[in-house]
Write a protein that holds these residues in place. Structure first.
Motif, PDB file in Angstrom:
ATOM      1  N   PHE A 251       1.915   3.438   4.187  1.00 27.10           N
ATOM      2  CA  PHE A 251       1.046   3.453   3.015  1.00 27.10           C
ATOM      3  C   PHE A 251       0.259   2.140   3.017  1.00 27.10           C
ATOM      4  N   CYS A 252      -1.029   2.268   3.254  1.00 27.00           N
ATOM      5  CA  CYS A 252      -1.908   1.103   3.375  1.00 27.00           C
ATOM      6  C   CYS A 252      -2.522   0.827   2.013  1.00 27.00           C
ATOM      7  N   ALA A 253      -2.176  -0.303   1.414  1.00 32.86           N
ATOM      8  CA  ALA A 253      -2.618  -0.612   0.053  1.00 32.86           C
ATOM      9  C   ALA A 253      -3.495  -1.853   0.035  1.00 32.86           C
ATOM     10  N   ALA A 254      -4.625  -1.760  -0.642  1.00 38.11           N
ATOM     11  CA  ALA A 254      -5.532  -2.890  -0.844  1.00 38.11           C
ATOM     12  C   ALA A 254      -6.631  -2.424  -1.783  1.00 38.11           C
ATOM     13  N   ARG A 255      -7.542  -3.337  -2.081  1.00 40.83           N
ATOM     14  CA  ARG A 255      -8.617  -2.991  -3.007  1.00 40.83           C
ATOM     15  C   ARG A 255      -9.740  -2.205  -2.334  1.00 40.83           C
ATOM     16  N   ARG A 256      -9.999  -2.455  -1.055  1.00 41.00           N
ATOM     17  CA  ARG A 256     -11.173  -1.884  -0.394  1.00 41.00           C
ATOM     18  C   ARG A 256     -10.815  -0.544   0.257  1.00 41.00           C
ATOM     19  N   ILE A 257     -11.038   0.528  -0.492  1.00 47.74           N
ATOM     20  CA  ILE A 257     -10.583   1.846  -0.051  1.00 47.74           C
ATOM     21  C   ILE A 257     -11.336   2.324   1.182  1.00 47.74           C
ATOM     22  N   ASP A 258     -12.586   1.904   1.371  1.00 52.57           N
ATOM     23  CA  ASP A 258     -13.324   2.359   2.547  1.00 52.57           C
ATOM     24  C   ASP A 258     -12.660   1.877   3.829  1.00 52.57           C
ATOM     25  N   ARG A 259     -12.273   0.619   3.860  1.00 55.07           N
ATOM     26  CA  ARG A 259     -11.581   0.080   5.033  1.00 55.07           C
ATOM     27  C   ARG A 259     -10.217   0.733   5.207  1.00 55.07           C
ATOM     28  N   LEU A 260      -9.518   0.936   4.104  1.00 48.68           N
ATOM     29  CA  LEU A 260      -8.184   1.528   4.171  1.00 48.68           C
ATOM     30  C   LEU A 260      -8.235   2.950   4.709  1.00 48.68           C
ATOM     31  N   THR A 261      -9.229   3.700   4.272  1.00 49.96           N
ATOM     32  CA  THR A 261      -9.345   5.085   4.713  1.00 49.96           C
ATOM     33  C   THR A 261      -9.543   5.161   6.224  1.00 49.96           C
ATOM     34  N   GLU A 262     -10.391   4.291   6.743  1.00 50.12           N
ATOM     35  CA  GLU A 262     -10.614   4.257   8.184  1.00 50.12           C
ATOM     36  C   GLU A 262      -9.332   3.919   8.931  1.00 50.12           C
ATOM     37  N   LEU A 263      -8.611   2.914   8.438  1.00 48.61           N
ATOM     38  CA  LEU A 263      -7.352   2.512   9.063  1.00 48.61           C
ATOM     39  C   LEU A 263      -6.325   3.638   8.996  1.00 48.61           C
ATOM     40  N   ALA A 264      -6.168   4.216   7.806  1.00 45.61           N
ATOM     41  CA  ALA A 264      -5.167   5.272   7.637  1.00 45.61           C
ATOM     42  C   ALA A 264      -5.468   6.477   8.521  1.00 45.61           C
ATOM     43  N   ASP A 265      -6.734   6.803   8.669  1.00 45.08           N
ATOM     44  CA  ASP A 265      -7.104   7.906   9.553  1.00 45.08           C
ATOM     45  C   ASP A 265      -6.672   7.623  10.997  1.00 45.08           C
ATOM     46  N   GLN A 266      -6.795   6.381  11.399  1.00 43.17           N
ATOM     47  CA  GLN A 266      -6.483   6.013  12.781  1.00 43.17           C
ATOM     48  C   GLN A 266      -4.985   6.020  13.065  1.00 43.17           C
ATOM     49  N   ILE A 267      -4.175   5.743  12.055  1.00 41.69           N
ATOM     50  CA  ILE A 267      -2.730   5.603  12.281  1.00 41.69           C
ATOM     51  C   ILE A 267      -1.915   6.723  11.634  1.00 41.69           C
ATOM     52  N   ASP A 268      -2.586   7.763  11.143  1.00 43.21           N
ATOM     53  CA  ASP A 268      -1.916   8.863  10.453  1.00 43.21           C
ATOM     54  C   ASP A 268      -1.081   8.332   9.297  1.00 43.21           C
ATOM     55  N   GLY A 269      -1.727   7.486   8.496  1.00 43.94           N
ATOM     56  CA  GLY A 269      -1.073   6.902   7.340  1.00 43.94           C
ATOM     57  C   GLY A 269      -1.699   7.384   6.048  1.00 43.94           C
ATOM     58  N   VAL A 270      -1.457   6.650   4.984  1.00 42.35           N
ATOM     59  CA  VAL A 270      -1.970   6.990   3.658  1.00 42.35           C
ATOM     60  C   VAL A 270      -2.692   5.779   3.093  1.00 42.35           C
ATOM     61  N   ALA A 271      -3.913   5.994   2.637  1.00 42.32           N
ATOM     62  CA  ALA A 271      -4.699   4.914   2.034  1.00 42.32           C
ATOM     63  C   ALA A 271      -4.563   4.977   0.517  1.00 42.32           C
ATOM     64  N   ILE A 272      -4.192   3.848  -0.081  1.00 40.59           N
ATOM     65  CA  ILE A 272      -4.029   3.768  -1.541  1.00 40.59           C
ATOM     66  C   ILE A 272      -4.831   2.573  -2.047  1.00 40.59           C
ATOM     67  N   ALA A 273      -5.806   2.829  -2.897  1.00 42.29           N
ATOM     68  CA  ALA A 273      -6.541   1.723  -3.517  1.00 42.29           C
ATOM     69  C   ALA A 273      -5.614   1.043  -4.518  1.00 42.29           C
ATOM     70  N   CYS A 274      -5.316  -0.218  -4.281  1.00 45.27           N
ATOM     71  CA  CYS A 274      -4.359  -0.925  -5.150  1.00 45.27           C
ATOM     72  C   CYS A 274      -4.683  -2.401  -5.217  1.00 45.27           C
ATOM     73  N   ASP A 275      -5.020  -2.857  -6.399  1.00 44.85           N
ATOM     74  CA  ASP A 275      -5.162  -4.279  -6.695  1.00 44.85           C
ATOM     75  C   ASP A 275      -3.826  -4.736  -7.265  1.00 44.85           C
ATOM     76  N   VAL A 276      -3.129  -5.611  -6.567  1.00 43.77           N
ATOM     77  CA  VAL A 276      -1.772  -5.980  -6.983  1.00 43.77           C
ATOM     78  C   VAL A 276      -1.751  -6.772  -8.285  1.00 43.77           C
ATOM     79  N   THR A 277      -2.905  -7.190  -8.777  1.00 41.36           N
ATOM     80  CA  THR A 277      -2.951  -7.872 -10.072  1.00 41.36           C
ATOM     81  C   THR A 277      -3.044  -6.879 -11.231  1.00 41.36           C
ATOM     82  N   ASP A 278      -3.101  -5.579 -10.920  1.00 39.71           N
ATOM     83  CA  ASP A 278      -3.233  -4.531 -11.936  1.00 39.71           C
ATOM     84  C   ASP A 278      -1.950  -3.699 -11.958  1.00 39.71           C
ATOM     85  N   GLN A 279      -1.196  -3.794 -13.052  1.00 36.89           N
ATOM     86  CA  GLN A 279       0.097  -3.117 -13.125  1.00 36.89           C
ATOM     87  C   GLN A 279      -0.035  -1.610 -12.986  1.00 36.89           C
TER      88      GLN A 279
END
Length: 253
Positions: free
Chosen positions: A39-67
């Motif tokens: 599960f790839c988590a970060a704020r920039r969903i466009d980058r995460l989606t590309e990464l997750a597609d490449q590794i058969d993972g899951v992209a989650i838009a997540c700002d860790v400062t937001d509960q």
């Protein structure tokens, strides 16, 4: 949320925060290469989606400062999680204490410390259910002070002691608490962000250093720790390039 991994698989599960670049992205690739559903988590969903597609993972838009976003991450992961890589963080500014911007320090604290606390709390039950591991990416900034490092040394020290306290509090329960403390790592963004986009200042950090560490070096340490038997805890692993004997002692051409 995007790039859902293939359903009905039985891969071990890893969560990587700050996965959109640098050590986080490299670690996500390394863990996926070792069979984890990441599960790839970060704020920039466009980058995460590309990464997750490449590794058969899951992209989650997540700002860790937001509960709310952290809670949504935990809900997406589900009841079991084998590895949490607390990697989201970074440095803002390198001003001396005399002139440091309090807002920079508050921003660093919210990401590196409070954000890491949120993720750890939200996923602790899932990690315990899997007899899993938390891996904290700190920094050699937590090893000793240096000029201009008051804020970053402070937050990374706080993160280090969070990991240490957690290990003591959980002793006897099936959770490993590990720490990786990198020295000079040359990534595309760390120093650039620290210096507000000033490429010249960012380049000067690594000037004359023939072989600084790269993100893949730290990712290999993360992969190794993640795949150790559950009775083996790596309390703290300090990794520097050969050219760096201490934060202030670097061989340069």
């Amino acid at each position: 949320m995007a790039a859902l991994a293939s359903s009905h698989d039985d891969r071990k599960i890893a969560v990587v925060t700050g996965a959109s670049s640098g050590i986080g992205a490299a670690s996500a690739r390394a863990l996926a290469g070792d069979g984890f559903k990441v599960f790839c988590a970060a704020r920039r969903i466009d980058r995460l989606t590309e990464l997750a597609d490449q590794i058969d993972g899951v992209a989650i838009a997540c700002d860790v400062t937001d509960q709310d976003q952290v809670d949504a991450l935990a809900a997406a992961v589900g009841p079991r999680c084998d590895v949490v890589l607390n990697n989201a963080g970074g440095a803002v500014g390198q001003d001396p204490i005399e002139t440091a911007d309090v807002a920079d320090w508050e921003r660093m604290y919210q990401i590196n410390v409070a954000g890491t606390l949120r993720v750890t709390q939200a996923l602790l039950g899932a990690v315990e259910a899997a007899h899993g591991a938390f891996i904290f990416i700190t920094s050699t900034a937590a090893e000793t002070a240096y000029e201009g490092g008051g804020g970053y040394c402070g937050v990374k020290s706080a993160e280090r002691f969070m990991a240490g306290s957690l290990r003591l509090e959980l002793v006897g329960r099936p959770i490993r608490v590990c720490e990786v403390s990198p020295g000079m790592v040359h990534t595309d963004e760390f120093s650039l962000v620290r210096f507000g986009g000033d490429q010249a200042k960012a380049d000067a950090v690594y000037a004359g250093v023939a072989e600084p560490l790269v993100a893949a070096d730290i990712a290999e340490a993360v992969r190794w720790i993640a795949t150790l038997p559950e009775h083996v805890n790596i309390d703290r692993l300090v990794i520097r390039p050969r050219a760096q004997a201490a934060n202030w002692k670097v061989a340069r051409d």
